[in-house]
Write an enzyme that holds these catalytic residues in place. Structure first.
Site, PDB file in Angstrom:
ATOM      1  N   CYS A 171       1.296  -1.206  -0.316  1.00  0.00           N
ATOM      2  CA  CYS A 171      -0.120   0.569  -0.004  1.00  0.00           C
ATOM      3  C   CYS A 171       0.590   1.554   0.454  1.00  0.00           C
ATOM      4  CB  CYS A 171      -0.916   0.477   0.993  1.00  0.00           C
ATOM      5  SG  CYS A 171      -0.418   0.361   2.949  1.00  0.00           S
TER       6      CYS A 171
HETATM    7  O1  LIG Z   1      -1.131   3.425   2.582  1.00  0.00           O
HETATM    8  C1  LIG Z   1      -2.022   3.007   2.345  1.00  0.00           C
HETATM    9  C2  LIG Z   1      -3.021   2.632   3.981  1.00  0.00           C
HETATM   10  O2  LIG Z   1      -1.487   1.832   5.217  1.00  0.00           O
HETATM   11  C3  LIG Z   1      -3.096   3.696   1.494  1.00  0.00           C
HETATM   12  O3  LIG Z   1      -2.463   3.314   0.814  1.00  0.00           O
HETATM   13  C4  LIG Z   1      -3.405   5.177   1.840  1.00  0.00           C
HETATM   14  O4  LIG Z   1      -3.916   5.237   3.141  1.00  0.00           O
HETATM   15  C5  LIG Z   1      -4.121   5.979   0.568  1.00  0.00           C
HETATM   16  O5  LIG Z   1      -5.454   4.828   0.332  1.00  0.00           O
HETATM   17  P1  LIG Z   1      -6.972   5.426  -0.345  1.00  0.00           P
HETATM   18  O6  LIG Z   1      -5.812   5.748  -1.315  1.00  0.00           O
HETATM   19  O7  LIG Z   1      -7.724   4.419   0.045  1.00  0.00           O
HETATM   20  O8  LIG Z   1      -6.853   7.160   0.466  1.00  0.00           O
END
Ligand SMILES: O=C(CO)[C@H](O)[C@H](O)COP(=O)(O)O
Length: 149
Positions: free
Chosen positions: A65
């Site tokens: 992520c």
């Molecule tokens: O690093 C992350 C979680 O630990 C996610 O990638 C980050 O929060 C972005 O997610 P979103 O695009 O759903 O906001």
């Protein structure tokens, strides 16, 4: 080796990861944003990849992520999974050698292409724990899993 790979974002480094693993001869199962129609949310796709390790469908997983944090947290909630967020090769080596990590968590933001290759080199080169104390620590973590089941 069969390796499940998840990412909540279809980023170039995640695509590079798929290619690197395939080039190293692994059978890769993509999840999340890397698999059309799959749930791309980090909690969902990390869990899906981690469950494949826990049930034996996959030997290992790499979960990604943006920070790597959410992916590692979600994967570690699956009993039997030992996920390690690695930002460098030394940490990846230790995660295999000392922690018997079976899931590698990566930050899409921090992991450059060259760093990705270093991390994968270290991860796959290291043996699972040989030392009795390390094995006992891993067994103790397994008992934590048993207590949660
Ligand atoms: O690093 C992350 C979680 O630990 C996610 O990638 C980050 O929060 C972005 O997610 P979103 O695009 O759903 O906001």
């Amino acid at each position: 080796m069969r390796i499940s790979v998840s990412s909540d974002m279809d980023e170039p480094v995640a695509r590079l990861l798929l290619g690197e693993l395939r080039a190293r001869g692994h059978d890769v199962a993509p999840h999340g944003a890397l698999s059309p129609g799959a749930d791309p949310r980090w909690a969902a796709c990390s869990e899906a990849a981690a469950r494949e390790v826990a049930d034996g469908t996959a030997d290992q997983a790499v979960v990604c992520c943006w920070t790597g944090t959410g992916a590692s947290i979600a994967a570690n909630k699956v009993p039997g999974v030992r996920a390690a967020l690695c930002t460098d090769a030394y940490t990846a080596d230790g995660a295999r050698r000392w922690n018997d990590a079976n899931v590698l968590a990566l930050s899409l933001r921090l992991t450059s292409g060259p760093l990705l290759k270093e991390i994968l080199d270290a991860w796959f080169a290291a043996d699972a724990p040989q030392d009795a104390e390390d094995r006992e620590n891993v067994a103790r973590v397994a008992r934590l899993d048993e207590a949660r089941r």
